[in-house]
Enzyme design. Structure first.
Site, PDB file in Angstrom:
ATOM      1  N   HIS A 134      61.330  30.683  70.433  1.00  0.00           N
ATOM      2  CA  HIS A 134      60.806  29.317  70.451  1.00  0.00           C
ATOM      3  C   HIS A 134      60.854  28.736  69.035  1.00  0.00           C
ATOM      4  CE1 HIS A 134      58.426  25.931  71.524  1.00  0.00           C
ATOM      5  NE2 HIS A 134      58.117  26.387  72.712  1.00  0.00           N
ATOM      6  N   ASP A 179      62.028  18.001  77.591  1.00  0.00           N
ATOM      7  CA  ASP A 179      61.726  19.397  77.917  1.00  0.00           C
ATOM      8  C   ASP A 179      62.815  19.837  78.876  1.00  0.00           C
ATOM      9  OD1 ASP A 179      58.647  21.127  78.946  1.00  0.00           O
ATOM     10  OD2 ASP A 179      60.578  21.818  78.147  1.00  0.00           O
ATOM     11  N   GLU A 239      65.537  26.064  71.351  1.00  0.00           N
ATOM     12  CA  GLU A 239      65.073  27.425  71.620  1.00  0.00           C
ATOM     13  C   GLU A 239      66.133  28.223  72.384  1.00  0.00           C
ATOM     14  OE1 GLU A 239      61.211  24.739  72.781  1.00  0.00           O
ATOM     15  OE2 GLU A 239      61.557  26.555  73.951  1.00  0.00           O
TER      16      GLU A 239
HETATM   17  O1  LIG Z   1      52.353  24.797  73.975  1.00  0.00           O
HETATM   18  P1  LIG Z   1      53.205  26.014  74.197  1.00  0.00           P
HETATM   19  O2  LIG Z   1      52.600  26.955  75.207  1.00  0.00           O
HETATM   20  O3  LIG Z   1      53.568  26.691  72.934  1.00  0.00           O
HETATM   21  O4  LIG Z   1      54.568  25.495  74.881  1.00  0.00           O
HETATM   22  C1  LIG Z   1      55.316  24.537  74.213  1.00  0.00           C
HETATM   23  C2  LIG Z   1      56.558  24.205  75.050  1.00  0.00           C
HETATM   24  O5  LIG Z   1      57.381  25.351  75.092  1.00  0.00           O
HETATM   25  C3  LIG Z   1      58.649  25.172  75.725  1.00  0.00           C
HETATM   26  O6  LIG Z   1      59.439  24.356  74.968  1.00  0.00           O
HETATM   27  C4  LIG Z   1      58.488  24.646  77.139  1.00  0.00           C
HETATM   28  O7  LIG Z   1      59.747  24.272  77.688  1.00  0.00           O
HETATM   29  C5  LIG Z   1      57.550  23.463  77.189  1.00  0.00           C
HETATM   30  O8  LIG Z   1      57.281  23.157  78.557  1.00  0.00           O
HETATM   31  C6  LIG Z   1      56.225  23.793  76.472  1.00  0.00           C
HETATM   32  O9  LIG Z   1      55.384  22.664  76.496  1.00  0.00           O
END
Ligand SMILES: O=P(O)(O)OC[C@H]1O[C@H](O)[C@H](O)[C@@H](O)[C@@H]1O
Length: 264
Positions: A134, A179, A239
């Site tokens: 990520h 997203d 990511e």
């Molecule tokens: O807030 P977090 O749990 O770190 O997730 C942050 C983001 O991660 C990824 O990019 C997902 O595709 C998103 O749907 C999510 O909002």
């Protein structure tokens, strides 16, 4: 770690202009990485499914577990290298009854960062999982950032309830909440207009067929406790992962995944 870094990279800027905890953590290396292992909804996933999970935390447990230092930071061929590990324990087996060992190798060079993930199935049952790195990129202005290498790829639009579309643009710019899970991506993607010098970064991947592109934009930024209200204007997540379908690993087997981020 910091003494070795300061000695090896005296010019590295670890200061942070961000207000939210999330981005403060990321600016230390201009990129930051957390990673997610898992598979949606059913048995998942040591560390969880990519996204909400009925057996544990969003995106899984690996990113919130305490990891062990498998080998401490050392200088190797002009790079700084260290390795962390995570194995199953009582807590993980409560959520997901499989045995595993993860190795996360971080190799920091003068203008590159290589992140290797090794997944070992140390049990006598096969399991499947998804995994993602990520990565948060800092950008001077999100409207000047773009991603190339995603043209003509099919993507799952999580903002549009998972509707599948085909990307028509050579340069993907982000004008709103994005997203998206781009599938069957090439092993080289370029992110333009990022880092404090608004330079370009090459992402070179191994065994990661998917690229997730995420920016929460204004409303979601306001709703996130560890994210500054305006920080969506100066960040972008690109990511590398294996999330659109799970990976299966047999008992006693080992799988390797990696990404290298290089300043161009
Ligand atoms: O807030 P977090 O749990 O770190 O997730 C942050 C983001 O991660 C990824 O990019 C997902 O595709 C998103 O749907 C999510 O909002």
């Amino acid at each position: 770690m910091s003494e070795i870094l300061e000695k090896r990279f005296p010019a590295a800027d670890t200061s942070s202009s961000f207000t939210g905890r999330r981005m403060q953590a990321s600016s230390a290396f201009v990129w930051c990485n957390s990673f997610i292992l898992g598979k949606p909804c059913n048995t998942f996933l040591f560390s969880a499914c990519f996204g909400p999970w009925d057996k544990g935390p969003q995106h899984g447990f690996a990113r919130i577990k305490r990891w062990q230092v498998e080998s401490p930071p050392k200088e190797e061929d002009g790079n700084i290298v260290c390795c962390l590990s995570l194995s199953d324990d009582e807590e993980t087996r409560q959520m997901w009854d499989y045995q595993f060992k993860l190795l996360y190798t971080i190799q920091l060079g003068a203008s590159s960062l290589t992140l290797k993930l090794t997944v070992q199935n140390t049990g006598n049952k096969e399991f499947d999982f998804t995994t993602l790195m990520h990565t948060y990129f800092r950008t001077g202005d999100i409207s000047h950032a773009s991603i190339s290498g995603l043209e003509q790829l099919t993507y799952i639009d999580k903002v549009a309830d998972g509707k599948e579309e085909v990307e028509k643009r050579e340069f993907v710019v982000i004008p709103e909440n994005y997203d998206r899970v781009y599938k069957n991506c090439p092993s080289e993607i370029i992110v333009k207009g990022v880092t404090e010098k608004s330079g370009d970064v090459l992402i070179k991947t191994h065994n990661f067929p998917d690229i997730v592109v995420w920016n929460p934009w204004a409303d979601k930024a306001k709703a996130m406790g560890d994210f500054g209200d305006d920080e969506y204007k100066t960040m972008l997540c690109v990511e590398a992962g294996y999330v659109s379908k799970p990976v299966t690993i047999g008992s006693g087997s080992v799988l390797h995944f990696s990404q290298t981020l290089s300043m161009l």
